[in-house]
Design an enzyme around this catalytic site. Sequence first.
Site, mmCIF file in Angstrom:
data_model
loop_
_atom_site.group_PDB
_atom_site.id
_atom_site.type_symbol
_atom_site.label_atom_id
_atom_site.label_comp_id
_atom_site.label_asym_id
_atom_site.label_seq_id
_atom_site.Cartn_x
_atom_site.Cartn_y
_atom_site.Cartn_z
ATOM 1 N N TRP A 1 0.827 -1.203 0.000
ATOM 2 C CA TRP A 1 0.000 0.000 0.000
ATOM 3 C C TRP A 1 0.865 1.258 0.000
ATOM 4 O O TRP A 1 0.623 2.194 -0.758
ATOM 5 C CB TRP A 1 -0.946 -0.036 1.179
ATOM 6 C CG TRP A 1 -2.044 1.002 1.221
ATOM 7 C CD1 TRP A 1 -2.535 1.599 2.326
ATOM 8 C CD2 TRP A 1 -2.817 1.527 0.123
ATOM 9 N NE1 TRP A 1 -3.559 2.467 2.005
ATOM 10 C CE2 TRP A 1 -3.752 2.434 0.646
ATOM 11 C CE3 TRP A 1 -2.795 1.308 -1.252
ATOM 12 C CZ2 TRP A 1 -4.651 3.151 -0.150
ATOM 13 C CZ3 TRP A 1 -3.696 2.017 -2.051
ATOM 14 C CH2 TRP A 1 -4.614 2.910 -1.500
ATOM 15 N N LYS B 1 -5.119 1.028 8.175
ATOM 16 C CA LYS B 1 -6.445 0.618 8.618
ATOM 17 C C LYS B 1 -6.310 -0.346 9.785
ATOM 18 O O LYS B 1 -5.386 -1.146 9.821
ATOM 19 C CB LYS B 1 -7.215 -0.063 7.479
ATOM 20 C CG LYS B 1 -7.480 0.828 6.272
ATOM 21 C CD LYS B 1 -8.162 0.065 5.154
ATOM 22 C CE LYS B 1 -8.387 0.947 3.934
ATOM 23 N NZ LYS B 1 -9.013 0.210 2.805
ATOM 24 N N SER C 1 -9.855 -0.092 -2.060
ATOM 25 C CA SER C 1 -8.650 0.054 -2.883
ATOM 26 C C SER C 1 -7.711 -1.124 -2.677
ATOM 27 O O SER C 1 -7.331 -1.422 -1.556
ATOM 28 C CB SER C 1 -7.919 1.349 -2.515
ATOM 29 O OG SER C 1 -7.749 1.439 -1.109
ATOM 30 N N LYS D 1 -14.367 -3.914 8.237
ATOM 31 C CA LYS D 1 -14.619 -4.665 7.000
ATOM 32 C C LYS D 1 -13.635 -5.815 6.853
ATOM 33 O O LYS D 1 -13.939 -6.827 6.197
ATOM 34 C CB LYS D 1 -14.567 -3.727 5.791
ATOM 35 C CG LYS D 1 -13.276 -2.940 5.624
ATOM 36 C CD LYS D 1 -12.238 -3.657 4.803
ATOM 37 C CE LYS D 1 -10.964 -2.848 4.687
ATOM 38 N NZ LYS D 1 -9.933 -3.534 3.869
#
Length: 330
Positions: free
Chosen positions: A11, A104, A135, A188
């Site tokens: 990322w 996250k 993403s 999530k």
Amino acid sequence: MRIAVLGGGSWGTALAIHAARLHDDVALWVRGEDKAQQLEAERENARYLPGLAFPEDLRVSAAPEIIEGRDLILVAVPSGAFRETLRWVSPQIASDQVVAWATKGLETATGAWLHEIAEQELGPEHPPALVSGPSFAAEVAQEQPTALSVASSDEGHMDCLVEALHGRSLRLYRNPDVIGVELGGALKNVLAVATGIADGAGFGANARAALMTRGLAEIQRFGEAVGARPETLTGLSGLGDMILTCTDNQSRNRRLGRLLGQGLDLARARAEVGQSVEGVETARVAVARAQALDVEMPICAEVHAVLYQGRPVHDTVRRLLERDPAREAG
């Protein structure tokens, strides 16, 4: 803009590649001089994003001086390294530099939200700011169309993130709801483990749809308890991120769940995935916080039981289906 991205995983590398296509002074900080020299020499991150060449204006360094004079310092490390990274960077940043994150999850040791860690380590003079949403790193690096949320309590910080990252294939939407954007991005991952388990065990599309829909209800209940805006949780960083992570095998959390559903134990599944899987630790922390808030989250609780209590997958599904009938709302 002068930008430094901290974190040499998939990322962080993808965000640095994207930013370097928009700006001519972007640096990627990685841990370890050997790794920095390797990335500079090869001009790609062969481990995480093989075949994706670095733009000419992207340079890689392990030196702390890389953050000096940067307009934006964007942290993109796993949540377990978030506090350590902020603690390292804090003495070096100036009051006019924007520090934001693309991490996250929740802190596993304390259960703290990332914005709480940021306030503790950076102080109130650096308002929380983050980018999150549906993403996959490889698609961002490949310039596949992507839309994300930027969140902050400070309009100037949101403007800075938009100026740094909005453009070409990436569209950004402002959202002042920091806690809502953080919550969606963290929980999530647990639901992606759940849908992966169900698919790995062969339970079919009906089960996947039910887990996602009722999983969103769990996120909304949790969000109401912590003051998140309902519209955030049905937006990009809530529902959008959940759909992406629960349905595509690029998701490390979903892949780990599929391996568990196919009969592997947690250690073997993690080794097979080979990268950080945020949902594993987030499940433990989220269940503890939900219990403290008296929020019912049965799907997350069953994922926790599979991960940490050795509960068989088929027992988990049976327990969810045998719950008492309830109204759909709430």
